[in-house]
Design a protein around this motif. Structure first.
Motif, PDB file in Angstrom:
ATOM      1  N   ARG A 219       2.594 121.917 -21.057  1.00  0.00           N
ATOM      2  CA  ARG A 219       1.862 120.694 -20.754  1.00  0.00           C
ATOM      3  C   ARG A 219       1.617 119.923 -22.055  1.00  0.00           C
ATOM      4  O   ARG A 219       1.110 120.490 -23.026  1.00  0.00           O
TER       5      ARG A 219
ATOM      6  N   LEU B 185      -0.391 118.169 -10.415  1.00  0.00           N
ATOM      7  CA  LEU B 185      -0.382 119.315 -11.330  1.00  0.00           C
ATOM      8  C   LEU B 185      -0.534 120.633 -10.578  1.00  0.00           C
ATOM      9  O   LEU B 185       0.018 121.661 -10.980  1.00  0.00           O
TER      10      LEU B 185
ATOM     11  N   ASP C 170       1.587 124.012 -25.596  1.00  0.00           N
ATOM     12  CA  ASP C 170       0.898 122.867 -25.035  1.00  0.00           C
ATOM     13  C   ASP C 170       0.359 122.028 -26.194  1.00  0.00           C
ATOM     14  O   ASP C 170      -0.050 122.568 -27.233  1.00  0.00           O
TER      15      ASP C 170
END
Length: 453
Positions: free
Chosen positions: A201, A192, A61
């Motif tokens: 993400r 989400l 992420d």
């Protein structure tokens, strides 16, 4: 670097655990992708790309803080395309989603990634409001690996069961701060919630406060922190000027700036103001067009295309053009109406001086606006040169390239805007003196008509 981030995920930047790459070839991108990039002249990564790509390619992420125009589309786009190129998507089930706040930004991201997606055999589609949903549904049914979407339209497609998010492996939130500012936070969090939590993400934003901070805390896992200082990226290439003008001379000054040689992007507050000023510029012989949320998406796309191609030289817009608009060699942005806050100023100005190019941001300010504008610029970290100007003066030409409009001269003061208040599009109450003068003029005109019969 796999260390757990500090309690406040916005408190410090982090490095990818290695020296920034000097070229894209060092990052481990596919050879075919590198060949396409070389053909397009993309050979050296910008700072945000060099910092973010190693971690993103590794599946981490990423929390990126970067100003508009810093190159973050490729910072997430190249990693996204590389990582999902190994498998085809099923009908209605994209493998990656890029959420953006505006139609213009969605179009820009799609256009920027399309040549690289084509090279890797990745199918990409853009879904936004304001255009027919049927074509977007057809594209999803045929199968797309990457879906670039605005939150509202994607929510519609999900609710209609024309799109399912259960196979999304990579999610990008681009310009997350503006999505929250525009009220999309509930839709973003709902979307989400429908995406598998174990996916990657990538969140990019100019600011990381309030609702953006909540998104980071609730939806990113041990993110890699990368940051590009907004001021450092533009200070050397962007000039900021405040031009103090008399209220009665404001739009004459703006008209002369619009008549300059070369393109200019001019911001006004309201849709009505944009339309009226655009009509005035056209009547003055200036090739101008209007852009605001009241235009249909095909109209907006057509107008942007004409501006980029040079068919029109002046784009008059509301803040709908403050993000997601990239025009090569746009060297002047003019705030005919000063922006409401520091964030708006930064993003309006970010349409120029992009990717290392030079540019100038000019804000027209009347005396009663000086204090508010000074405060706003201080909040934006901008030190502007303040210069009093009048239409027709050499100083205005030196700073902006202003000249008399083609149709035979600048209007006297704000003649086209009288009776409209201090800004075009904002109605002003007619004074008693003005009403008496108008009635007297009407009576004289009627008398002339009677005498001519």
């Amino acid at each position: 670097m796999n260390a757990k981030p500090p309690a406040d995920p916005t408190s410090r930047p982090d490095s990818p655990g290695r020296s920034p790459a000097a070229s894209f070839a060092e990052l481990g991108l596919p050879a075919a992708l590198l060949e396409t990039m070389t053909g397009l002249g993309v050979t050296e990564p910008f700072p945000i790309q060099a910092a973010a790509l190693p971690g993103a390619l590794a599946g981490r992420d990423v929390l990126g803080r970067a100003r508009t125009g810093s190159g973050k589309t490729l910072a997430f786009g190249l990693a996204l395309l590389t990582r999902i190129a190994d498998a085809r998507a099923e009908a209605k089930r994209p493998r990656a989603v890029v959420l953006v706040p505006t139609r213009e930004l969605a179009q820009q991201v799609g256009e920027a990634l399309e040549p690289y997606a084509r090279t890797l055999g990745v199918r990409l589609a853009t879904v936004v409001g304001g255009v027919s949903i049927n074509r977007q549904v057809a594209a999803l049914r045929a199968g797309v690996e990457v879906l670039v979407a605005t939150p509202g339209r994607l929510t519609d497609l999900v609710s209609r069961r024309d799109c399912f998010l259960n196979q999304v492996r990579i999610t990008v939130l681009d310009e997350a701060d503006q999505m929250c500012d525009l009220g999309f936070f509930p839709q973003v969090t709902e979307l989400l919630a429908g995406i598998p939590d174990d996916g990657q993400r990538l969140l990019f934003s100019a600011t990381l406060d309030r609702d953006v901070d909540r998104l980071v805390r609730e939806h990113l896992h041990d993110p890699l922190h990368v940051s590009v200082d907004p001021a450092a990226g533009s200070a050397a290439t962007m000039e900021h000027h405040v031009l103090t003008v008399h209220p009665a001379d404001k739009y004459a000054t703006a008209t002369e700036i619009a008549a300059r040689d070369g393109r200019v992007l001019m911001f006004l507050d309201t849709k009505a103001g944009v339309d009226q000023f655009t009509r005035h510029l056209r009547a003055s012989g200036v090739r101008a067009a209007a852009l605001h949320s009241g235009k249909s998406q095909p109209q907006r796309t057509h107008t942007l295309g004409r501006f980029k191609d040079g068919e029109i030289t002046v784009l008059v817009a509301t803040d709908v053009a403050a993000r997601g608009l990239h025009v090569e060699a746009l060297d002047l942005v003019v705030n005919v109406d000063p922006p409401a806050d520091a964030k708006d100023y930064v993003h309006r100005g970010g349409r120029t001086a992009r990717a290392g190019e030079s540019g100038r941001v000019v804000t027209l300010v009347t005396p009663n606006q000086r204090r508010d504008v000074s405060r706003m610029m201080a909040e934006a970290g901008v030190r502007a040169t303040v210069t009093p100007v009048r239409s027709g003066e050499a100083t205005l030409t030196e700073l902006t390239g202003a000249k008399r409009p083609p149709s035979g001269g600048t209007p006297q003061g704000n003649a086209p805007f009288r009776g409209m208040g201090t800004r075009p599009g904002r109605g002003g109450k007619e004074t008693r003196k003005a009403a008496e003068a108008r009635k007297a003029a009407e009576a004289r005109a009627a008398a002339r008509v009677r005498r001519g019969r």
